[in-house]
Design an enzyme around this catalytic site. Structure first.
Site, PDB file in Angstrom:
ATOM      1  N   GLN A   1     -15.543  43.317  12.195  1.00  0.00           N
ATOM      2  CA  GLN A   1     -16.838  42.875  11.685  1.00  0.00           C
ATOM      3  C   GLN A   1     -16.692  42.394  10.238  1.00  0.00           C
ATOM      4  O   GLN A   1     -16.118  43.069   9.402  1.00  0.00           O
ATOM      5  CB  GLN A   1     -17.863  44.021  11.784  1.00  0.00           C
ATOM      6  CG  GLN A   1     -19.293  43.626  11.460  1.00  0.00           C
ATOM      7  CD  GLN A   1     -19.886  42.628  12.461  1.00  0.00           C
ATOM      8  OE1 GLN A   1     -19.521  42.615  13.633  1.00  0.00           O
ATOM      9  NE2 GLN A   1     -20.783  41.780  11.998  1.00  0.00           N
TER      10      GLN A   1
ATOM     11  N   ASP B   1     -13.577  36.630  18.704  1.00  0.00           N
ATOM     12  CA  ASP B   1     -14.462  35.996  17.715  1.00  0.00           C
ATOM     13  C   ASP B   1     -14.140  34.506  17.577  1.00  0.00           C
ATOM     14  O   ASP B   1     -14.925  33.746  17.019  1.00  0.00           O
ATOM     15  CB  ASP B   1     -14.254  36.645  16.337  1.00  0.00           C
ATOM     16  CG  ASP B   1     -15.375  37.604  15.970  1.00  0.00           C
ATOM     17  OD1 ASP B   1     -16.517  37.371  16.395  1.00  0.00           O
ATOM     18  OD2 ASP B   1     -15.088  38.575  15.243  1.00  0.00           O
TER      19      ASP B   1
ATOM     20  N   LYS C   1     -23.416  45.379  19.592  1.00  0.00           N
ATOM     21  CA  LYS C   1     -22.275  44.904  20.385  1.00  0.00           C
ATOM     22  C   LYS C   1     -21.799  46.016  21.329  1.00  0.00           C
ATOM     23  O   LYS C   1     -21.557  45.777  22.518  1.00  0.00           O
ATOM     24  CB  LYS C   1     -21.139  44.440  19.452  1.00  0.00           C
ATOM     25  CG  LYS C   1     -21.472  43.113  18.768  1.00  0.00           C
ATOM     26  CD  LYS C   1     -20.547  42.751  17.610  1.00  0.00           C
ATOM     27  CE  LYS C   1     -21.049  41.484  16.922  1.00  0.00           C
ATOM     28  NZ  LYS C   1     -20.303  41.092  15.734  1.00  0.00           N
TER      29      LYS C   1
HETATM   30  N1  GUN Z   1     -20.360  38.790  10.687  1.00  0.00           N
HETATM   31  C1  GUN Z   1     -21.380  37.924  10.897  1.00  0.00           C
HETATM   32  N2  GUN Z   1     -21.216  37.270  12.067  1.00  0.00           N
HETATM   33  C2  GUN Z   1     -20.069  37.715  12.597  1.00  0.00           C
HETATM   34  C3  GUN Z   1     -19.368  37.425  13.805  1.00  0.00           C
HETATM   35  O1  GUN Z   1     -19.762  36.584  14.631  1.00  0.00           O
HETATM   36  N3  GUN Z   1     -18.210  38.121  14.004  1.00  0.00           N
HETATM   37  C4  GUN Z   1     -17.746  39.029  13.108  1.00  0.00           C
HETATM   38  N4  GUN Z   1     -16.599  39.635  13.382  1.00  0.00           N
HETATM   39  N5  GUN Z   1     -18.367  39.317  11.985  1.00  0.00           N
HETATM   40  C5  GUN Z   1     -19.531  38.667  11.731  1.00  0.00           C
END
Ligand code: GUN
Length: 291
Positions: free
Chosen positions: A96, A119, A52
């Protein structure tokens, strides 16, 4: 059979975003800024977070990575989120997941300012999605919609079978595919761990979205000839012959299902890359909404 290539489709989204950021810079504006919080050092989470941050840099976004120890008290994380909520220079906040056991994930999700919730996990944003209002769509379902759009996959009137009902993927995916929109208008069936006759239901699917987190669960005998297969799985499976000691497996038995499908996403190189594209689009949207 066509391979729905997440690398090509995500690059197309990123090229467009990069141009938009360049235009902002030329106009003397600041760059969009994403804050990413990682708690502890879960291997898979480290990989996703690094990707990211790298992708932000590639298209000209600013990003800040905040690392917190796995043993921290929930309040430490909540205070960190509050600081980011109040920081006018931050457009998007991403924590995350998963989080360590002592931290209540729902409380954390609800602590993020919905205007910065790139998100799309906050109940306010999920509620808007359900009502068909503009909002931040959870990055993976958003990325899948962008992939369908890139490959101009006709969805109207089709039967989509979504396997998995998670808040992150299955549930929002089912809402998007059933919505009255260009790449929606499907009749959707959501399957989960208590679904009876799963195989029979899958065999009726013109589109199958596999998002249950079980490696190679969807086999060729569960798939109708000519179906479109979207594989959301990204499980690390131990493999001593692999350089890292594991391989990434999707929820679909790729080779046998690809032989029957009309289109399929590979793993890796499919939905995972589109998730990042969705996140970046959400972050630019947050920037514009707040400017
Ligand atoms: N863990 C797995 N997929 C995601 C996601 O799309 N966003 C976040 N914040 N954590 C994750």
């Amino acid at each position: 059979m066509i391979v729905l290539d997440g690398k090509i489709a995500s690059q197309s989204v990123k090229d467009s975003l990069k141009q938009q950021v360049a235009d902002l810079m030329e106009a003397g504006k600041r760059a969009p800024h994403l804050a990413v919080i990682i708690v502890g050092n879960n291997g898979a989470s480290e990989t996703y977070v690094a990707s990211k941050v790298k992708n932000c840099a590639e298209i000209g976004f600013t990003s800040t990575l905040i690392r917190l120890e796995s043993e921290i008290d929930e309040n430490v994380l909540l205070l960190q989120i509050e600081a980011l909520n109040n920081d006018a220079g931050i457009d998007g906040i991403l924590v995350q997941l998963p989080l360590p056991k002592q931290i209540n994930e729902q409380k954390v999700i609800e602590a993020i300012d919905p205007a910065k919730d790139v998100d799309g996990f906050h109940p306010v944003n999920v509620g808007k999605l359900v009502q068909g209002l503009p909002t931040f769509i959870s990055a993976t379902p958003f990325g899948i919609m962008l992939l369908l759009e890139y490959y101009k996959i006709e969805t109207k009137g089709k039967h989509a079978v979504v396997i998995g009902r998670s808040n992150i993927v299955g549930r929002p995916m089912s809402i998007l595919l059933s919505s009255n929109s260009k790449f929606g208008n499907c009749t959707v069936t959501i399957c989960h761990s208590h679904t009876a006759n799963l195989k029979e239901i899958c065999l009726q699917g013109d589109i199958i979205v596999a998002a249950l987190g079980k490696p190679e669960f969807v086999k060729a005998d569960m798939v109708k000839a000519g179906a479109i297969i979207i594989d959301v799985g990204i499980t690390r499976v131990e493999d001593a012959t692999a350089k890292k000691g594991f391989r990434i497996k999707g929820d679909v038995a790729y080779d046998e299902v690809a032989a029957k499908a009309s289109a399929i996403t590979p793993v890796p190189g499919g939905v995972g890359l589109m998730t990042i594209a969705g996140l970046l689009k959400n972050t630019l949207q947050a920037y514009h909404d707040r400017s």
